[in-house]
Scaffold this motif. Structure first.
Motif, PDB file in Angstrom:
ATOM      1  N   SER A 173      17.871  93.439 -12.018  1.00 38.10           N
ATOM      2  CA  SER A 173      19.173  93.972 -12.073  1.00 38.10           C
ATOM      3  C   SER A 173      20.116  92.601 -12.170  1.00 38.10           C
ATOM      4  CB  SER A 173      19.412  94.494 -10.587  1.00 38.10           C
ATOM      5  OG  SER A 173      20.729  94.497 -10.158  1.00 38.10           O
ATOM      6  N   ALA A 174      21.098  92.795 -12.998  1.00 37.39           N
ATOM      7  CA  ALA A 174      22.077  91.615 -13.334  1.00 37.39           C
ATOM      8  C   ALA A 174      22.887  91.072 -12.052  1.00 37.39           C
ATOM      9  CB  ALA A 174      23.071  92.330 -14.498  1.00 37.39           C
ATOM     10  N   GLU A 175      23.088  92.173 -11.160  1.00 38.12           N
ATOM     11  CA  GLU A 175      23.753  91.796  -9.989  1.00 38.12           C
ATOM     12  C   GLU A 175      22.971  90.922  -8.937  1.00 38.12           C
ATOM     13  OE1 GLU A 175      26.649  93.760  -6.535  1.00 38.12           O
ATOM     14  OE2 GLU A 175      25.267  95.076  -7.787  1.00 38.12           O
ATOM     15  N   SER A 176      21.609  91.158  -9.223  1.00 37.56           N
ATOM     16  CA  SER A 176      20.650  90.506  -8.279  1.00 37.56           C
ATOM     17  C   SER A 176      20.843  89.028  -8.269  1.00 37.56           C
ATOM     18  CB  SER A 176      19.318  90.762  -8.461  1.00 37.56           C
ATOM     19  OG  SER A 176      18.250  89.923  -7.615  1.00 37.56           O
ATOM     20  N   SER A 177      21.142  88.328  -9.545  1.00 40.97           N
ATOM     21  CA  SER A 177      21.096  86.958  -9.698  1.00 40.97           C
ATOM     22  C   SER A 177      22.500  86.434  -9.128  1.00 40.97           C
ATOM     23  CB  SER A 177      20.899  86.851 -11.031  1.00 40.97           C
ATOM     24  OG  SER A 177      22.078  87.162 -11.772  1.00 40.97           O
ATOM     25  N   VAL A 178      23.559  87.294  -9.173  1.00 40.00           N
ATOM     26  CA  VAL A 178      24.815  86.902  -8.885  1.00 40.00           C
ATOM     27  C   VAL A 178      24.713  86.669  -7.140  1.00 40.00           C
ATOM     28  CG1 VAL A 178      27.009  87.576  -8.416  1.00 40.00           C
ATOM     29  CG2 VAL A 178      26.162  87.885 -10.679  1.00 40.00           C
ATOM     30  N   ILE A 179      24.041  87.748  -6.639  1.00 37.82           N
ATOM     31  CA  ILE A 179      23.979  87.736  -5.098  1.00 37.82           C
ATOM     32  C   ILE A 179      23.337  86.645  -4.559  1.00 37.82           C
ATOM     33  CG2 ILE A 179      23.201  89.174  -3.236  1.00 37.82           C
ATOM     34  CD1 ILE A 179      23.839  91.744  -4.770  1.00 37.82           C
ATOM     35  N   ARG A 180      21.821  86.340  -5.255  1.00 37.91           N
ATOM     36  CA  ARG A 180      21.133  85.227  -4.775  1.00 37.91           C
ATOM     37  C   ARG A 180      21.905  84.001  -4.945  1.00 37.91           C
ATOM     38  NH1 ARG A 180      15.311  84.647  -7.543  1.00 37.91           N
ATOM     39  NH2 ARG A 180      15.417  86.908  -6.501  1.00 37.91           N
ATOM     40  N   THR A 181      22.784  83.665  -6.060  1.00 36.53           N
ATOM     41  CA  THR A 181      23.508  82.394  -6.197  1.00 36.53           C
ATOM     42  C   THR A 181      24.318  82.387  -5.198  1.00 36.53           C
ATOM     43  OG1 THR A 181      23.204  82.451  -8.597  1.00 36.53           O
ATOM     44  CG2 THR A 181      24.943  81.238  -7.750  1.00 36.53           C
ATOM     45  N   TYR A 182      25.217  83.401  -4.933  1.00 42.01           N
ATOM     46  CA  TYR A 182      26.218  83.397  -3.641  1.00 42.01           C
ATOM     47  C   TYR A 182      25.606  83.162  -2.396  1.00 42.01           C
ATOM     48  CZ  TYR A 182      29.509  85.135  -0.221  1.00 42.01           C
ATOM     49  OH  TYR A 182      30.521  85.363   0.814  1.00 42.01           O
ATOM     50  N   LEU A 183      24.518  83.675  -1.985  1.00 45.10           N
ATOM     51  CA  LEU A 183      23.672  83.393  -0.830  1.00 45.10           C
ATOM     52  C   LEU A 183      23.149  82.098  -0.856  1.00 45.10           C
ATOM     53  CD1 LEU A 183      21.856  86.578  -0.183  1.00 45.10           C
ATOM     54  CD2 LEU A 183      23.965  85.922   1.181  1.00 45.10           C
ATOM     55  N   GLU A 184      22.676  81.482  -1.806  1.00 43.94           N
ATOM     56  CA  GLU A 184      22.180  79.993  -1.844  1.00 43.94           C
ATOM     57  C   GLU A 184      23.302  79.111  -1.566  1.00 43.94           C
ATOM     58  OE1 GLU A 184      20.225  79.915  -5.557  1.00 43.94           O
ATOM     59  OE2 GLU A 184      18.429  80.738  -4.909  1.00 43.94           O
ATOM     60  N   TRP A 185      24.429  79.517  -2.155  1.00 43.20           N
ATOM     61  CA  TRP A 185      25.603  78.418  -1.855  1.00 43.20           C
ATOM     62  C   TRP A 185      26.116  78.666  -0.560  1.00 43.20           C
ATOM     63  CZ3 TRP A 185      30.813  80.382  -0.542  1.00 43.20           C
ATOM     64  CH2 TRP A 185      31.760  79.151  -0.669  1.00 43.20           C
ATOM     65  N   LEU A 186      25.969  79.742   0.109  1.00 42.50           N
ATOM     66  CA  LEU A 186      26.520  79.897   1.528  1.00 42.50           C
ATOM     67  C   LEU A 186      25.339  78.908   2.488  1.00 42.50           C
ATOM     68  CD1 LEU A 186      27.438  83.705   1.973  1.00 42.50           C
ATOM     69  CD2 LEU A 186      28.880  81.556   2.105  1.00 42.50           C
ATOM     70  N   VAL A 187      24.028  79.062   1.996  1.00 38.83           N
ATOM     71  CA  VAL A 187      23.246  78.471   3.129  1.00 38.83           C
ATOM     72  C   VAL A 187      23.281  76.954   2.901  1.00 38.83           C
ATOM     73  CG1 VAL A 187      21.726  80.780   3.192  1.00 38.83           C
ATOM     74  CG2 VAL A 187      21.497  78.797   1.401  1.00 38.83           C
ATOM     75  N   GLU A 188      23.875  76.510   1.859  1.00 38.39           N
ATOM     76  CA  GLU A 188      23.877  75.131   1.462  1.00 38.39           C
ATOM     77  C   GLU A 188      24.891  74.428   2.138  1.00 38.39           C
ATOM     78  OE1 GLU A 188      23.400  74.632  -2.702  1.00 38.39           O
ATOM     79  OE2 GLU A 188      21.037  75.239  -2.831  1.00 38.39           O
ATOM     80  N   LEU A 189      25.991  75.176   2.450  1.00 31.97           N
ATOM     81  CA  LEU A 189      27.069  74.617   3.221  1.00 31.97           C
ATOM     82  C   LEU A 189      26.946  74.031   4.434  1.00 31.97           C
ATOM     83  CD1 LEU A 189      29.911  77.201   2.190  1.00 31.97           C
ATOM     84  CD2 LEU A 189      29.694  74.844   1.264  1.00 31.97           C
ATOM     85  N   PRO A 190      27.319  72.754   4.733  1.00 31.50           N
ATOM     86  CA  PRO A 190      26.964  72.070   6.151  1.00 31.50           C
ATOM     87  C   PRO A 190      27.811  72.668   7.300  1.00 31.50           C
ATOM     88  CG  PRO A 190      28.446  70.656   4.639  1.00 31.50           C
ATOM     89  CD  PRO A 190      28.185  71.972   4.079  1.00 31.50           C
TER      90      PRO A 190
END
Length: 375
Positions: free
Chosen positions: A280-297
């Motif tokens: 799914s094209a949306e899968s990579s977008v969601i994953r990128t967003y979540l990875e960005w969220l978990v990396e925030l301090p």
């Protein structure tokens, strides 16, 4: 017997918390000593018994003023003793009569009565058909339709007979039962019973809809669970690592220390990712967003160094020129120092084309204030 006018005094039994109605043979539980004595006396004297209804069930020895003025003339067929139900009397209900006098002497209550000369009834087909239809619909909604009961109900030829049968069949509120018991007109009694059926039918339909929605919700959740398990099995057979990636992200979300509203949004997006296939094209977008969220301090803090002289010194050592930018940064540090804990969420926005020094200025600010540089 039913057409005689009784002038003698006969045994009487007062009921608590409910009423009975003519036209049926039923059992009535006896709990009081005087009521049992009255039932036994009625059997010995030919069976005649006056059944009355107490206004207040808490009164142990009721007087005439404590009783509903309309009672039921009945015949006691038997007094039964059962191990689990206690003492019960089998009675045949005949007709409504008016209570005249009450004798409270031992060993049981006795009462005299008179016939009601204002009783009226009708064979209103429309009212009868409507009441039967409502009762059938109510029984179907509850899933308690009984063909024998329905057959008996259809055999009633007058509005009053049908109203009494419905009142004895349903568990009505005490006030409604008393209205039906004391109403002299049969059509009026049937209207009271029909109005109660309409109200109960609406309640039953709402309750049935709520239960149906709850069952559908549970079925949907179970179906989704099975489908997700099947999807995981299929992905495993295909050699895809989507499941482990989702589990890893879920663990990171739980450990990130996010605020509650942010975590709620992250878990929602994680659930969407779990539903999406890897293609799914949306899968990579969601994953990128979540990875960005978990990396925030989210839960990492440092103690700021708000020494204005030190900040200016570090900025001058790291950069030549850019005086306007450095002046603005020093002003920001000064305001932070003056505001103290009252200033929250302040942001410095550095913008410009690539290569003008945005990242190096940010690094200098972090160095000067004692903060960690996160890219």
């Amino acid at each position: 017997m039913e057409n005689e006018k009784f002038n003698q005094t006969i045994p009487a039994v007062p009921l608590r918390g409910g009423a009975v109605f003519p036209g049926v043979t039923t059992t009535i539980s006896i709990g009081r000593r005087r009521s049992l004595a009255a039932a036994q006396a009625a059997v010995e004297q030919g069976g005649n018994l006056l059944i009355l209804v107490q206004q207040d069930p808490e009164i142990e020895l009721p007087g005439k003023a404590d009783l509903v003025p309309i009672g039921i003339l009945a015949t006691v067929r038997d007094v039964l003793r059962t191990p689990h139900m206690g003492v019960q009397m089998l009675v045949e209900m005949h007709r409504r009569v008016r209570l005249e006098e009450l004798d409270s002497s031992e060993p049981y209550l006795a009462a005299s009565f008179s016939e009601l000369d204002n009783l009226t009834d009708t064979s209103d087909d429309e009212a009868i058909v409507q009441a039967i239809a409502y009762l059938e619909q109510y029984a179907d909604t509850l899933g308690e339709a009984n063909q024998q009961i329905m057959a008996v109900m259809r055999s009633k030829t007058t509005a009053g007979e049908l109203a009494d049968y419905i009142a004895g069949l349903l568990n009505m509120p005490f006030e409604t039962e008393i209205k039906i018991l004391t109403a002299a007109d049969g059509l009026e009694r049937l209207q009271i019973a029909t109005d109660y059926l309409k109200q109960e039918l609406r309640i039953a339909e709402i309750r049935s809809k709520i239960q149906q929605d709850a069952r559908e919700g549970a079925d949907k959740a179970q179906r989704e669970y099975l489908l997700r398990e099947q999807m995981r099995a299929i992905r495993k057979e295909l050699g895809e690592d989507t499941e482990s990636a989702v589990d890893e992200l879920h663990h990171k979300v739980e450990e990130a220390g996010m605020p509650e509203d942010v975590k709620k949004r992250a878990l929602k997006e994680l659930k969407r990712l779990d539903y999406q296939g890897p293609q799914s094209a949306e899968s990579s977008v969601i994953r990128t967003y979540l990875e960005w969220l978990v990396e925030l301090p989210w839960d990492k803090t440092t103690e700021d160094n708000l020494d204005i002289t030190h900040v200016r010194q570090v900025l001058d050592e790291d950069h030549y020129g850019l005086e306007d930018v450095k002046d603005r940064i020093v002003e920001y540090v000064a305001v932070r120092k003056l505001a103290g804990s009252h200033m929250k969420g302040a942001i410095i926005n550095l913008f410009g084309p690539p290569g003008v020094g945005k990242t190096s200025i940010a690094t200098s600010i972090a160095h000067a204030m004692g903060r960690e540089m996160i890219r």
